[in-house]
Structure formats: structure tokens, C-alpha cells
Design an enzyme around this catalytic site. Structure first.
Site, PDB file in Angstrom:
ATOM      1  N   GLY A  10       9.075  13.248   7.304  1.00 13.09           N
ATOM      2  CA  GLY A  10       8.823  12.869   5.919  1.00 13.09           C
ATOM      3  C   GLY A  10       8.501  14.085   5.075  1.00 13.09           C
ATOM      4  N   TYR A 157       2.501  -3.071   4.219  1.00 12.14           N
ATOM      5  CA  TYR A 157       2.208  -1.646   4.250  1.00 12.14           C
ATOM      6  C   TYR A 157       0.826  -1.391   4.850  1.00 12.14           C
ATOM      7  CZ  TYR A 157       1.323   3.116   2.638  1.00 12.14           C
ATOM      8  OH  TYR A 157       1.014   4.455   2.576  1.00 12.14           O
TER       9      TYR A 157
END
Length: 276
Positions: A10, A157
Site C-alpha cells: 500500500g 472496515y
């Protein structure tokens, strides 16, 4: 200072890119991983570091990534599992898993498993980018890892950020005696592309200019804990298996401290990614 080989997933923007910049500036051998070819290549070329591509919504790409990393780098001192995403709606990946769960937990879990022999040999540090969302938004059910009760968004999430912490604690329990040092951290509310374009209230917080100016911090500040965990001494500067906020051990959701839950999550995740 000892030069370390540090793999950051990421890392095409946000705190991943900021941490890569800081660590590279300090002479470490940084390897970045990203999903977007152009963005990842641009960051890598600016820093003069190698890069690899993988879309975590496709576990075949994670397996390929692990093969590339194992073959290219004889030693990995730090693996920073930083890739993640927030989605509006519950969607299923090509592997048959709910996307938020796969991208935020299962793919990083798989990568760590596939690199584990090398990580043990390197006595590596494994870092998870978790979030305060685990405490604020999670509604965790170990029997519903596919988030069927949540249509994507904040609850899903938050559940995956809780899973990041549970994974960290269980990784420590299983492998600390073999040399692995694991930690998770909340970077803060970082001004980045996170939640951009979603209908989540977090999109308002992160991407409304006046609001974001008041409540978010720069990617460079958000990356400080990742850099600290990657370069300091486990067991001396920080406690293995812990979750950190502002460089201090912090409380998360009560489930984050449930050892049996961590074991069940690990075992179920192993079943999902089998065979390794």
C-alpha cells in the site's frame, strides 16, 4: 545505523509512500508494493527503489507477489502490511470472499504466511496498519467474517481493522520465540485518498477542505509510527504483540484482547487460503 530491507505494501500514496520516503532517506533498502501501476512506478522512480504490483482483491496476485519477494530479496527485515481499503457496498472478489475482508485482512495474512520462513530466518518485524476504527465501528462476529450483516462501509472496515490487531497478537503468540516481532498501530486521521469517492461519513471528514484541515494530519506525520516500529528495537523500544497509538500501547475494542478469538481467526484464515 544498520541498513534494513523493508517491504511496504500500500505504498503508492498516503502513509505508505511517506514512510518509504523517510526510510529511504535514512539509507534503508525499501521495497514498495502497490496496486496501481502508474502511481506505484512513479513513487518508486522518485525514490529510486524497486517496486512490485499486486491487487489484493485477487489472491493469485498475492501469491505471485510472495514468489517475487522471496526470489528477489534473500533477507526481509521488516514487512509492513499497510494495504487497505474502504468500500461502500458489500462485493465479492474473484476468490469468493467479501472484498473489504479480503483486501484488509486475508491478503496480508496470506502474504505473511508465504513469506514466513524468510521472515523467521531474518528475525523480522511484521507491522500491521490497523485503526481506531476497530474500537469505534466494529461489530465483530467470528462466524460472519464475510460481513453478511453489513453492506460494506464503516462496520465492515472496523471489523477488518480489529482483525489486523487480532492477527498481530496471534502472530506474536505463535512465532515470537522463533524471532518474529509483531506490532499494530493506528496512524491517526491522515489526509490521503482514503475513503475518497465513497458515501461513508469518513469521506466528508477526509475530503471536505475545511473539515479535513481541522481533523486530519499529513501522511508524513501518519507515517511516523510505521517508521518508528520499523527502525527501533522490539522488546526494548516497544512491546511485541501490542497495538499502538501515538507510540504508546493503546486499548482497542474488547475483542482485540480475546486470545481465543485470535486463534479462531487465524485457523479460519488458514482454511480460506489453503493450500499455501
Amino acid at each position: 545505523m544498520e541498513q534494513k530491507t523493508i517491504v511496504i505494501t500500500g505504498a503508492s500514496d498516503g502513509i505508505g509512500a511517506a514512510a518509504a520516503q523517510e526510510l529511504s532517506d535514512h539509507g534503508h533498502h525499501v521495497v514498495i508494493v502497490g496496486r496501481d501501476p502508474q502511481k506505484t512506478r512513479t513513487v518508486a522512480e522518485e525514490l529510486g527503489v524497486p517496486f512490485h504490483l499486486a491487487d489484493y482483491a485477487d489472491l493469485a496476485q498475492v501469491r505471485r507477489l510472495a514468489t517475487e519477494l522471496n526470489e528477489a530479496y534473500p533477507r526481509i527485515d521488516v514487512l509492513a502490511n499497510n494495504a487497505g481499503a474502504l468500500t461502500d457496498h458489500r462485493t465479492i472478489t474473484v476468490d469468493g470472499f467479501e472484498k473489504t475482508f479480503q483486501v484488509n485482512h486475508l491478503a496480508g495474512f496470506l502474504l505473511t504466511q508465504l513469506l514466513l520462513p524468510q521472515l523467521i530466518e531474518s528475525r523480522a518485524t511484521v507491522i500491521q496498519t490497523a485503526s481506531i476504527a476497530a474500537k469505534l465501528f466494529s461489530d465483530f462476529d467470528i462466524d460472519d467474517l464475510q460481513n453478511t450483516r453489513h453492506d460494506g462501509g464503516q462496520r465492515a472496515y472496523g471489523n477488518t481493522k480489529l482483525e489486523n490487531i487480532l492477527f498481530t497478537r496471534e502472530l506474536d503468540r505463535r512465532y515470537s520465540e522463533q524471532g518474529i516481532s509483531a506490532a499494530a498501530f493506528h496512524p491517526g486521521l491522515v489526509g490521503s485518498n482514503f475513503a475518497h469517492g465513497t458515501k461513508s461519513p469518513l469521506n466528508f471528514v477526509y475530503h471536505t477542505p475545511m473539515v479535513s484541515k481541522l481533523f486530519t494530519i499529513s501522511p508524513e506525520r501518519g507515517a511516523e509510527q510505521l517508521v518508528w516500529l520499523a527502525t527501533s528495537t522490539p522488546g526494548t523500544d516497544w512491546e511485541r504483540g501490542q497495538y499502538y497509538e501515538k507510540k504508546k500501547p493503546a486499548k482497542s475494542a474488547p475483542e482485540a484482547h480475546d486470545g481465543e478469538l485470535g486463534r479462531r481467526l487465524w485457523d479460519e484464515s488458514m482454511r480460506m487460503v489453503a493450500p499455501l
